[in-house]
Design a protein around this motif. Structure first.
Motif, PDB file in Angstrom:
ATOM      1  N   UNK A 146       0.840  -1.200   0.000  1.00  0.00           N
ATOM      2  CA  UNK A 146       0.000   0.000   0.000  1.00  0.00           C
ATOM      3  C   UNK A 146       0.880   1.256   0.000  1.00  0.00           C
ATOM      4  N   UNK A 147       0.322   2.359   0.470  1.00  0.00           N
ATOM      5  CA  UNK A 147       0.993   3.645   0.337  1.00  0.00           C
ATOM      6  C   UNK A 147       2.208   3.850   1.211  1.00  0.00           C
ATOM      7  N   UNK A 148       3.235   4.396   0.641  1.00  0.00           N
ATOM      8  CA  UNK A 148       4.408   4.989   1.277  1.00  0.00           C
ATOM      9  C   UNK A 148       5.024   4.090   2.350  1.00  0.00           C
ATOM     10  N   UNK A 149       4.684   4.318   3.644  1.00  0.00           N
ATOM     11  CA  UNK A 149       5.357   3.600   4.728  1.00  0.00           C
ATOM     12  C   UNK A 149       5.068   2.109   4.705  1.00  0.00           C
ATOM     13  N   UNK A 150       4.004   1.675   4.015  1.00  0.00           N
ATOM     14  CA  UNK A 150       3.744   0.238   3.899  1.00  0.00           C
ATOM     15  C   UNK A 150       4.887  -0.462   3.174  1.00  0.00           C
ATOM     16  N   UNK A 151       5.637   0.273   2.347  1.00  0.00           N
ATOM     17  CA  UNK A 151       6.797  -0.312   1.696  1.00  0.00           C
ATOM     18  C   UNK A 151       7.862  -0.735   2.687  1.00  0.00           C
ATOM     19  N   UNK A 152       7.933  -0.041   3.813  1.00  0.00           N
ATOM     20  CA  UNK A 152       8.876  -0.424   4.870  1.00  0.00           C
ATOM     21  C   UNK A 152       8.433  -1.733   5.513  1.00  0.00           C
ATOM     22  N   UNK A 153       7.124  -1.858   5.770  1.00  0.00           N
ATOM     23  CA  UNK A 153       6.602  -3.111   6.318  1.00  0.00           C
ATOM     24  C   UNK A 153       6.841  -4.266   5.348  1.00  0.00           C
ATOM     25  N   UNK A 154       6.671  -3.999   4.058  1.00  0.00           N
ATOM     26  CA  UNK A 154       6.939  -5.021   3.052  1.00  0.00           C
ATOM     27  C   UNK A 154       8.404  -5.451   3.096  1.00  0.00           C
ATOM     28  N   UNK A 155       9.310  -4.488   3.141  1.00  0.00           N
ATOM     29  CA  UNK A 155      10.736  -4.807   3.158  1.00  0.00           C
ATOM     30  C   UNK A 155      11.102  -5.623   4.392  1.00  0.00           C
TER      31      UNK A 155
END
Length: 349
Positions: free
Chosen positions: A190-199
Motif C-alpha cells: 500500500x501507500x508509502x510507509x507500507x513499503x517499509x513493512x513489506x521490506x
C-alpha cells in the motif's frame, strides 16, 4: 560402549542467508515518491549493517535504476542517483525487482519503456514487487494475473481496471507472506510507509525473524505491522475533498460505535440508497461500509486498551463488538495479536 545419542541436524538457514548476496533493484522514474524508494532500501541496508556488526557478510546488494543512468528527480524536489539504466538491469534468481509509486507513475506508464522492461525482467527475477501506486505498473504489465494485490487506497479502482484478473484488496498493507515465500514471488504494498513493512517481511523470509525484528528496533519502528493490517486510520479518514458524498457520515460514525451500525442505518444517515452508499465507499475509500465501521471500532478499542483502564469485555461492549470473542477475532484478523497482548505490549505504564 554406550551408544552415542544421535545428533540433531540443525535447521537450514533461510535461502538468502547462504551463498551470494541477493540483489534488490528499484526501478525509479521521474517524479517518483522519494520514500517509496528510500524507505524499503534503508530496511535492506540496515539488515546489512546489523549483519556486519556480528561479523557476517551483507546479504543484500542494492541498486537504483532509472530511465537512464544519472539523477532521477523525485516529487519531493530532491534527486536520487541511478547507477544504471533500466535496459541495463539483469535479472536472476537472487534478484528482487521493486517498482515504487508516486506522481510520475502515470507518465512512466504512458511512455511504455517501463512496462517493456518489466516484461523483460520479470521472468528472469526471483521476486517482483511494488510499493504504493507502483502496483499499476505490475498490473499493466500483466504480472498480477491471478495474484492477490493491493495499492494505495486512492488508486484501488485504477488498479482493478488495469489488472482485472488480480484479486485487489485495499484493507491490507502488503501481500507478501513470509510463511510462504515461494508462493509470494509477485507482491504489492500500500501507500508509502507500507513499503517499509513489506521490506521487513522480505528480510524475515530471507534472513529470519530475529534479524527482521532487530531491523525494526534499529529503525525505531513502533511495531512490525503484519501485511493484513488495514492501510489507514479511520479516525483520520479522508476529508470532504476526497470523500465528498461521505464526509458527514464519516464524522458521525466515531460517536456511534457502541450502537448497531448496519448498512441500512448508515445509508439512512447518509441519505443514500444502500447500494449507492456501498459504491461510494468503494470508489472513495476503497473499502466497504462494514469493514470501515470495523476499523473505526478497532481503533477505538486499541486506544482504550492502550490506556489500560477497562477490561477486554468492557472495551468490546463500549466499541460495538458486543462479545469479547468478536473483539479478539477482529484483533487477530487485522493486527495478528490478541487484545490482552496488545494492551500488555503497547499500553501506557
Amino acid at each position: 560402549m554406550p551408544r552415542q545419542p544421535r545428533s540433531t541436524r540443525p535447521a537450514r538457514p533461510p535461502l538468502a542467508a547462504r551463498g551470494a548476496p541477493h540483489r534488490v533493484v528499484c526501478l525509479a522514474f521521474p517524479q517518483v515518491m522519494s520514500l517509496d524508494v528510500t524507505g524499503p532500501l534503508q530496511v535492506f541496508a540496515t539488515a546489512n549493517d546489523l549483519r556486519r556488526s556480528h561479523g557476517l557478510a551483507p546479504r543484500y546488494q542494492l541498486e537504483l535504476a532509472g530511465p537512464e543512468a544519472g539523477v532521477v528527480a523525485t516529487s519531493a524536489g530532491i534527486g536520487l542517483v541511478a547507477t544504471r539504466a533500466w535496459r541495463d538491469v539483469k535479472g536472476g534468481a537472487r534478484c528482487t525487482l521493486l517498482v515504487p509509486g508516486g506522481d510520475g507513475i502515470d507518465a512512466a506508464l504512458q511512455g511504455g519503456e517501463l512496462l517493456a522492461q518489466l516484461r523483460r525482467l520479470a521472468p528472469r527475477a526471483g521476486r517482483v514487487g511494488s510499493v504504493c501506486s507502483g502496483a499499476l505498473a505490475l498490473g499493466q504489465a500483466g504480472l498480477l494475473d491471478g495474484v492477490l494485490a493491493t495499492t494505495h487506497w486512492s488508486r484501488a479502482e485504477q488498479l482493478r481496471q488495469c489488472a482485472p484478473r488480480a484479486s485487489v484488496e485495499t484493507d491490507r498493507l502488503h501481500t507478501f507472506d513470509a510463511a510462504h515465500p515461494v508462493r509470494s514471488r509477485r507482491f504489492t504494498s500500500a501507500g508509502v510507509t507500507a513499503g517499509i513493512d513489506l521490506a521487513l517481511a522480505l528480510v524475515e523470509a530471507d534472513c529470519g525473524r530475529p534479524l527482521a525484528l532487530a531491523v525494526a528496533r534499529q529503525l525505531v519502528m513502533f511495531m512490525r505491522r503484519p501485511g493484513g493490517q488495514a492501510q489507514f486510520s479511520p479516525l483520520l479518514a479522508p476529508g470532504p475533498v476526497h470523500a465528498p458524498r461521505l464526509a458527514r457520515l464519516l464524522e458521525w460514525i466515531p460517536g456511534q460505535i457502541g450502537a448497531p451500525l448496519t448498512v441500512d442505518r448508515l445509508a439512512e444517515q447518509a441519505c443514500l440508497p444502500p447500494r449507492t452508499l456501498a459504491r461510494a465507499f468503494r470508489q472513495e475509500l476503497g473499502t466497504t461500509p462494514g469493514r470501515y465501521v470495523e476499523q473505526v471500532r478497532l481503533e477505538a478499542a486499541s486506544a482504550l486498551l492502550g490506556q489500560r483502564q477497562a477490561s477486554v469485555a468492557t472495551v468490546a461492549r463500549l466499541c460495538g463488538f458486543g462479545h469479547p470473542d468478536t473483539l479478539r477475532r477482529s484483533f487477530q484478523r487485522h493486527l495478528a495479536i490478541s487484545p490482552r497482548a496488545f494492551s500488555e505490549r503497547f499500553g501506557d505504564g
